[in-house]
Design a protein around this motif. Structure first.
Motif, PDB file in Angstrom:
ATOM      1  N   THR A   1     -54.340  -6.844 -13.687  1.00  0.00           N
ATOM      2  CA  THR A   1     -54.682  -8.164 -13.160  1.00  0.00           C
ATOM      3  C   THR A   1     -53.646  -9.207 -13.571  1.00  0.00           C
ATOM      4  O   THR A   1     -53.126  -9.182 -14.689  1.00  0.00           O
ATOM      5  N   ALA A   2     -53.365 -10.127 -12.661  1.00  0.00           N
ATOM      6  CA  ALA A   2     -52.409 -11.204 -12.941  1.00  0.00           C
ATOM      7  C   ALA A   2     -52.897 -12.504 -12.332  1.00  0.00           C
ATOM      8  O   ALA A   2     -53.601 -12.511 -11.314  1.00  0.00           O
ATOM      9  N   LEU A   3     -52.509 -13.617 -12.968  1.00  0.00           N
ATOM     10  CA  LEU A   3     -52.776 -14.950 -12.448  1.00  0.00           C
ATOM     11  C   LEU A   3     -51.458 -15.639 -12.174  1.00  0.00           C
ATOM     12  O   LEU A   3     -50.607 -15.726 -13.060  1.00  0.00           O
ATOM     13  N   ASP A   4     -51.283 -16.116 -10.967  1.00  0.00           N
ATOM     14  CA  ASP A   4     -50.141 -16.962 -10.610  1.00  0.00           C
ATOM     15  C   ASP A   4     -50.684 -18.381 -10.601  1.00  0.00           C
ATOM     16  O   ASP A   4     -51.421 -18.767  -9.685  1.00  0.00           O
TER      17      ASP A   4
ATOM     18  N   PRO B   1     -49.080 -11.840 -22.162  1.00  0.00           N
ATOM     19  CA  PRO B   1     -47.740 -11.763 -21.560  1.00  0.00           C
ATOM     20  C   PRO B   1     -47.592 -12.760 -20.414  1.00  0.00           C
ATOM     21  O   PRO B   1     -48.526 -12.949 -19.629  1.00  0.00           O
ATOM     22  N   VAL B   2     -46.419 -13.407 -20.344  1.00  0.00           N
ATOM     23  CA  VAL B   2     -46.185 -14.382 -19.279  1.00  0.00           C
ATOM     24  C   VAL B   2     -44.863 -14.130 -18.584  1.00  0.00           C
ATOM     25  O   VAL B   2     -43.900 -13.638 -19.179  1.00  0.00           O
ATOM     26  N   TRP B   3     -44.852 -14.467 -17.297  1.00  0.00           N
ATOM     27  CA  TRP B   3     -43.628 -14.686 -16.539  1.00  0.00           C
ATOM     28  C   TRP B   3     -43.545 -16.191 -16.348  1.00  0.00           C
ATOM     29  O   TRP B   3     -44.510 -16.815 -15.906  1.00  0.00           O
ATOM     30  N   ILE B   4     -42.416 -16.779 -16.703  1.00  0.00           N
ATOM     31  CA  ILE B   4     -42.226 -18.217 -16.547  1.00  0.00           C
ATOM     32  C   ILE B   4     -41.451 -18.493 -15.270  1.00  0.00           C
ATOM     33  O   ILE B   4     -40.433 -17.861 -15.006  1.00  0.00           O
TER      34      ILE B   4
ATOM     35  N   VAL C   1     -49.890 -13.512 -17.009  1.00  0.00           N
ATOM     36  CA  VAL C   1     -49.927 -14.851 -16.425  1.00  0.00           C
ATOM     37  C   VAL C   1     -48.541 -15.180 -15.877  1.00  0.00           C
ATOM     38  O   VAL C   1     -47.548 -15.123 -16.616  1.00  0.00           O
ATOM     39  N   ILE C   2     -48.473 -15.494 -14.593  1.00  0.00           N
ATOM     40  CA  ILE C   2     -47.238 -15.991 -13.971  1.00  0.00           C
ATOM     41  C   ILE C   2     -47.381 -17.506 -13.974  1.00  0.00           C
ATOM     42  O   ILE C   2     -48.127 -18.073 -13.178  1.00  0.00           O
ATOM     43  N   LEU C   3     -46.708 -18.141 -14.921  1.00  0.00           N
ATOM     44  CA  LEU C   3     -46.945 -19.559 -15.211  1.00  0.00           C
ATOM     45  C   LEU C   3     -45.885 -20.446 -14.580  1.00  0.00           C
ATOM     46  O   LEU C   3     -44.695 -20.330 -14.878  1.00  0.00           O
TER      47      LEU C   3
ATOM     48  N   GLU D   1     -42.006 -12.131 -20.692  1.00  0.00           N
ATOM     49  CA  GLU D   1     -41.410 -10.931 -20.110  1.00  0.00           C
ATOM     50  C   GLU D   1     -40.314 -11.236 -19.092  1.00  0.00           C
ATOM     51  O   GLU D   1     -39.457 -10.400 -18.831  1.00  0.00           O
ATOM     52  N   LYS D   2     -40.376 -12.443 -18.524  1.00  0.00           N
ATOM     53  CA  LYS D   2     -39.448 -12.751 -17.437  1.00  0.00           C
ATOM     54  C   LYS D   2     -39.391 -14.260 -17.239  1.00  0.00           C
ATOM     55  O   LYS D   2     -40.395 -14.958 -17.437  1.00  0.00           O
TER      56      LYS D   2
END
Length: 232
Positions: free
Chosen positions: A98-101, A156-159, A120-122, A188-189
């Protein structure tokens, strides 16, 4: 549990790792200068779905999501916390990533939401209050509450940050972002997204004044330069 969505993309490739089902929810408190989805600001005309329907749809395509999963995007998924939590729980029960954008501006229940969130894609609009209010017409208060929980739970986050000519495309702003990112335990990214003009026609159709009228699309070469600075 019912929720209000705009659409569902079944084979998304950019909203998290692998192949993903992306659920675009309706509703957003922010009015970002460069928003390209103004049709998702409110829930008028939204499609009503249940968490069971989301689970069933994901389960039918589960074989495609082996290295991917389901991402909730928007609008702003955090504005429907009970629906979101119910969906996340049901997806975790069937073993789906699961992920949240998200822009991180919801109405609470962040601890429970993040308990069932793998990534989390923040979307970081700005790193200080003055710039944040300029970009979003909103305060940082709720964003800071949400990111506090991310840090505490070490999610974990993608920024991501949209880079706009004349707004945040300077060396100074990128170095500020670089320092700000260091607050997050598990990054992570990091992606700098070039501002584009894809949403302009939507504003015309909705009879809404476009805030960045006359601002050109971001130059990709400049994005490469700023990305190199960020990664240096």
């Amino acid at each position: 549990m019912k929720g209000y969505i705009d659409s569902i993309e079944t084979m998304g490739l950019v909203d998290g790792p692998g192949i993903r089902m992306v659920v675009f929810t309706r509703g957003c408190k922010l009015r970002c200068l460069y928003c390209h989805n103004p049709e998702t600001w409110n829930q008028i005309g939204a499609t009503v779905v249940t968490s069971d329907e989301i689970q069933e749809k994901a389960n039918r395509n589960k074989s495609y999501y082996k290295n991917g999963g389901v991402t909730f995007s928007g609008g702003e998924p955090l504005l429907q916390p009970d629906f979101l939590i119910d969906c996340l729980k049901k997806l975790k029960k069937i073993g789906i990533h699961t992920a949240l954008d998200t822009a991180g501006v919801g109405i609470g229940k962040y601890e429970e939401i993040l308990e069932y969130t793998d990534l989390v894609i923040l979307d970081i609009k700005a790193t200080n209050e003055e710039d944040y209010q300029l970009v979003t017409n909103h305060t940082m208060e709720e964003f800071l509450k949400f990111t506090k929980v991310i840090k505490e739970r070490k999610v974990p986050v993608w920024i991501r940050q949209v880079i706009v000519p004349g707004l945040n495309d300077t060396r100074e702003k990128i170095l500020e972002l670089k320092e700000y990112i260091k607050q997050f335990p598990v990054v992570e990214k990091v992606e700098l997204l070039p501002y584009h003009l894809y949403g302009v026609e939507k504003y015309k159709k909705l009879n809404i004044l476009y805030p960045l009228e006359g601002v050109p699309a971001m130059d990709n070469e400049k994005i490469d330069e700023l990305t190199a600075l960020l990664e240096s």
